[in-house]
Design a protein around this motif. Structure first.
Motif: not given
Length: 286
Positions: A189-201
Motif C-alpha cells: 500500500x505504501x509503495x503505491x501511494x503515488x498511484x491514482x484511481x486504481x484497484x489493487x487486488x
C-alpha cells in the motif's frame, strides 16, 4: 516518495498497525485517529501525532483532514462489540471521513475492502463496503481501492482448530488462496501511494489449497495430519441457520468466511512472509 501528511484511520487494527509502522519507517508524517490512544504502542513522536476521535461520530472528526494530502482508511467491523451495523461502520463511518476529506481538499483517499467484494454484494459485510467504494469512486478524489486476500491473522482459525488434533473443512479442500501478512500488505500500500484511481487486488507469495493450510497448521503444532471433509451442504445449512437465528454482527463475519472458503480466491502474488513461518511462530504461544 515521502508523503508529508497522511491521515490513518483504524491504526489500532491488525492491518492499521502494520501500516502505521511502515509509514513511520518511511518517515511519513502521520496523524492517527483512534478511539482509545492507550491501544497505540508506537511512540515515534517525530513523525506521529495521535488524535482521539470516533469515525462513527462526525462531530469528533470536524476539520480532522485540514492540511492532509492522503487519507488511508482500514475502518470496518471485525470483532467490534458495540451495537453497530456494517452500514454504521463500513459505510457511514467511512463516508464521514470522505466528507471531511472532500471539504479539506485531500488529494488521495485509500480504502481497504476485501477480495471479490464487488462479486459478493449479497453478503452483509460487502453490501456496506461496496456502497462506500461506489461513493469513493464518484467523489472526485483520486482513489485506491485495496482488495487483499485473507490475512494471516484470519488463517489463525485453522491453527486453533488444529490444536484439537484435527481440522474440519467444507467440501474437497482443494479451494485455493494466497493469504497475505499484514506487514507485506502495508508495504504494498505504501509503495503505491503515488498511484491514482486504481484497484489493487493482492495476496501473499504462496498459493495454497485449504488442505495445504490445514496441513501447515497441524504440522506447526506437531500433530498428525487429520483432516475431516464435511459435505458442502452443511456449509450452506450453517449459513442459513446463522442468518435465521443470530444477529448480523454474529453471522456477518462467519457468512463472509464460509462463502469465500467455498471457491478459489487467488490474487496477484506479493511479499516475503510465508504462512508456514507465521504458524510456527504462533504455535509457540498456544
Amino acid at each position: 516518495m515521502k508523503h508529508t501528511n497522511i491521515l490513518l484511520a483504524g491504526a489500532t487494527g491488525y492491518l492499521g498497525n502494520n501500516l502505521l509502522n511502515e509509514l513511520l519507517d518511511n518517515k511519513n508524517q502521520v496523524i492517527a485517529i483512534v478511539r482509545n490512544p492507550d491501544k497505540l504502542q508506537n511512540s515515534n513522536e517525530d513523525y506521529l501525532e495521535i488524535k482521539q476521535a470516533e469515525v462513527t461520530k462526525p462531530e469528533t472528526l470536524r476539520d480532522i483532514c485540514k492540511g492532509i494530502n492522503t487519507v488511508i482508511s482500514t475502518v470496518g467491523i471485525t470483532k467490534q462489540k458495540d451495537c453497530l451495523t456494517y452500514m454504521d461502520v463500513d459505510y457511514r463511518a467511512n463516508m464521514n471521513l470522505l466528507e471531511e476529506a472532500k471539504k479539506s481538499g485531500v488529494a488521495h483517499f485509500v480504502y481497504v475492502s476485501a477480495i471479490n467484494g464487488d462479486k459478493h454484494r449479497d453478503l452483509k459485510i460487502f453490501e456496506a463496503k461496496e456502497k462506500f467504494v461506489a461513493a469513493l469512486k464518484s467523489s472526485g478524489l483520486n482513489y485506491t481501492i485495496v482488495r487483499p486476500n485473507g490475512f494471516f491473522s484470519d488463517m489463525g482459525h485453522f491453527l486453533h482448530m488444529a490444536k484439537s488434533g484435527r481440522v474440519f473443512l467444507f467440501g474437497s479442500g482443494h479451494q485455493k488462496f494466497n493469504p497475505i501478512h499484514g506487514a507485506d500488505l502495508a508495504r504494498a500500500i505504501v509503495a503505491t501511494l503515488d498511484d491514482d484511481n486504481k484497484e489493487l487486488t493482492i495476496g501473499g507469495p504462496d498459493v495454497l489449497s485449504l488442505n495445504d493450510i490445514a496441513k501447515l497448521a497441524l504440522t506447526a503444532l506437531n500433530k498428525p495430519i487429520k483432516i475431516v471433509h464435511l459435505p458442502d451442504w452443511s456449509r450452506k445449512l450453517t449459513i442459513r441457520c446463522l442468518r435465521s437465528f443470530t444477529s448480523v454482527t454474529t453471522y456477518g463475519p462467519i457468512e463472509f468466511f464460509l462463502t469465500l472458503m467455498a471457491e478459489d480466491n487467488i490474487a496477484s502474488t506479493y511479499g516475503q512472509e510465508h504462512l508456514k513461518d507465521f504458524y510456527i511462530e504462533e504455535a509457540k504461544n498456544l
